[in-house]
Design an enzyme around this catalytic site. Structure first.
Site, PDB file in Angstrom:
ATOM      1  CD  GLU A 137      -1.325   0.135   3.683  1.00 23.61           C
ATOM      2  OE1 GLU A 137      -2.236  -0.692   3.719  1.00 23.61           O
ATOM      3  OE2 GLU A 137      -1.212   1.070   4.492  1.00 23.61           O
ATOM      4  CG  LEU A 138       5.000   1.672   1.796  1.00 25.76           C
ATOM      5  CD1 LEU A 138       5.900   1.956   2.982  1.00 25.76           C
ATOM      6  CD2 LEU A 138       4.766   0.202   1.682  1.00 25.76           C
TER       7      LEU A 138
END
Lengths: 299, 255
Positions: free
Chosen positions: B54-55
């Protein structure tokens, strides 16, 4: 025009009660030297926001500098929960506006684009949404898509008073490079009214112009540039240094209790005059040198 | 040969997770056991899956498994390093994520997950991690795979807090809430469950070797749908266990 200032001056520009966006993610690129100086100066009543909670927010909450946390949740990964944030929630001492990672970044994005709201598919049907719906003034609402008629959840933009962004390289105007994944930092910085850049290395504008595609934050958004090496310690700065496993373990252990946490603050924050004193205390160059990243690995 | 092969329940869960992935899929992953499942699938039957974190990390090839998403060990040899808005926005929210892996404190009969808080008997609320990207993945991935320990306190009729929605209270609820996808399977250390197409209630799909349906049901706080004929989960192969031990997790962080 140079914006390079001592850390103490940049921190003093943060007004009590203001909304500060922090660039940290769990144990990566947390502006720790900044957080320590906020605590030393006794600045209180802050709202802090970020997509996923970092140790930067945890130490500020533990020190009583924060009234409200806006994030998508978060922990330190395998090294456990952010104990100060968890404790403050459980004791009812902290306002929470907790959503999800995407909700956070959409709220920053809406702020960065100057939009009045942003539709999102996340949160529907969840108890996170029920909790957000209790907040006044509202941060969520519903709206029909004017084209299809379909109902959408919409979120209110987030516009922090200041974003504090920990970066590896910047020049004196604040043109800042970030290497590695950016998580929410670009949207966060660009939704904020101004940016304080904390840079590991201060480089010339000629150096920035040599590889401008790395610039994430252009200098015109920046009010202060603080040049301090190892200012994210014990968290990592990709390509420059790794996180300090032992110090994070120490922090994890001490922050589990109120007493342990005040011992930690007394020693590492109040017990030193400034960031240089902190670096000496955690082991000086001899220790910090062991954290320097391998250029192939980036850690 | 499988009878002499030694493996832990964690390894069995990772192997079961890997087998749920199809070649060419886009897979969103967080930390822990699902990471092992993804890298195992990639080294066996699904070399062309794309892993996203996600990052802002696309398709890393870590040589050390790392302590979480924020550990740069996990980003090593990525094909792209970007941001939340790219991964969770332009990939996930746009509808391109085929599979998301989720874990949690508790999951219920309709696949709803709690990662936020638990109440203790004295009425005190204990807080945990919250959503991170979990709610976003549960809301927008085409399907999700839940991996959780098989304990009665974790397998509930209804979770006390819905962080990441499954099928909510069953049939049609999820669609009404405007959500797509939903959980396809729940993998525990005793069994694999799927969901009834009509009622959306959890159903036993297979039970693991060396366990019984009685043992599976005795350690759940609700009664799932039990089909007349119960399949057995296929045991890990020697190659799969070798890959986990020697290549993917040589330090044994997830065993």
């Amino acid at each position: 025009m140079t914006k390079v200032t001592p850390l103490a001056d940049a921190v003093a520009s943060v007004l009590p009660g203001s909304h500060v966006a922090l660039s940290g993610f769990a144990t990566a690129r947390c502006p720790m030297a900044f957080a320590h100086e906020v605590i030393r100066q006794g600045i209180k009543g802050l709202t802090v926001s970020q997509c996923v909670a970092g140790i930067d927010a945890d130490i500020l909450v533990g020190a009583g500098a924060v009234d409200k946390v806006i994030n998508g949740g978060g922990s330190r990964g395998r090294s456990g929960q952010h104990s100060c944030i968890v404790r403050a929630y459980e004791e009812g001492k902290l306002d929470s506006e907790e959503s999800s990672s995407l909700s956070m970044v959409f709220r920053y994005l809406a702020g960065a684009l100057g939009l009045p709201f942003i539709p999102i598919r996340s949160l529907q049907g969840s108890d996170i949404l029920k909790r957000l719906e209790q907040i006044s003034p509202p941060v969520v609402s519903r709206l029909n898509d004017p084209f299809s008629g379909e109902e959408w959840l919409v979120l209110k933009p987030l516009i922090p008073d200041v974003a504090v962004v920990q970066v590896p390289y910047a020049d004196s105007e604040g043109n800042a490079w970030i290497l590695g994944p950016l998580w929410d930092n670009e949207e966060q910085a660009k939704s904020s009214k101004r940016v304080i850049v904390i840079t590991e290395r201060l480089v010339s504008t000629d150096e920035i112009r040599r590889d401008p595609s790395r610039t994430v934050i252009p200098g015109f958004r920046v009010s202060h540039v603080v040049h301090l090496p190892f200012s994210a310690h014990p968290t990592s700065v990709y390509d420059l240094y790794d996180f300090d496993v032992k110090h994070i373990q120490l922090y994890a252990k001490e922050s589990k209790t109120t007493d342990g946490f005040s011992t930690y603050l007394d020693e590492y924050v109040y017990g030193v005059d400034d960031h240089w004193g902190y670096l000496d205390l955690v082991g000086g160059m001899e220790h910090l040198n062991t954290l320097i990243a391998d250029p192939v690995l980036g850690y | 040969m499988t009878s002499t092969l030694e493996y832990s329940s964690f390894e069995l869960m990772a192997v079961a997770g890997a087998r749920e992935l199809k070649d060419g899929e886009i897979v969103a992953v967080g930390l822990g056991l699902p990471v092992v499942a993804c890298f195992l699938a990639k080294r066996t039957h699904a070399p062309n899956i794309s892993i996203i974190l996600e990052l802002g990390v696309v398709d890393p090839e870590p040589i050390e498994i790392g302590s979480g998403l924020s550990d740069p060990r996990f980003w090593y040899r990525a094909k792209a390093l970007t941001s939340f808005v790219d991964m969770l926005g332009m990939v996930l929210h746009k509808g391109l994520v085929d599979v998301g892996f989720l874990g949690g404190l508790e999951v219920d009969a309709y696949g709803n997950l709690n990662t936020t808080q638990l109440g203790d008997p004295k009425g005190k609320i204990r807080r945990f991690t919250g959503s991170g990207g979990g709610n976003d993945i549960a809301s927008s991935a085409r399907r999700t795979i839940v991996i959780i320990r098989h304990e009665a306190r974790k397998l509930k009729e209804a979770v006390s807090f819905i962080t990441s929605p499954g099928y909510l209270r069953g049939s049609g609820d999820r669609e009404k809430a405007g959500l797509v996808g939903g959980p396809s399977v729940v993998i525990t250390d005793k069994a694999v469950f799927d969901f009834d197409e009509e009622s959306r209630r959890m159903r036993v799909r297979s039970i693991h070797p060396d366990t019984s349906i009685e043992d599976v049901l005795a350690n759940m706080a609700f009664i799932p749908i039990v089909p007349d004929e119960i399949q057995q989960t296929e045991a890990p192969s020697a190659e799969e266990i070798h890959l986990i031990h020697e290549v993917i997790d040589p330090e044994g962080m997830y065993r």
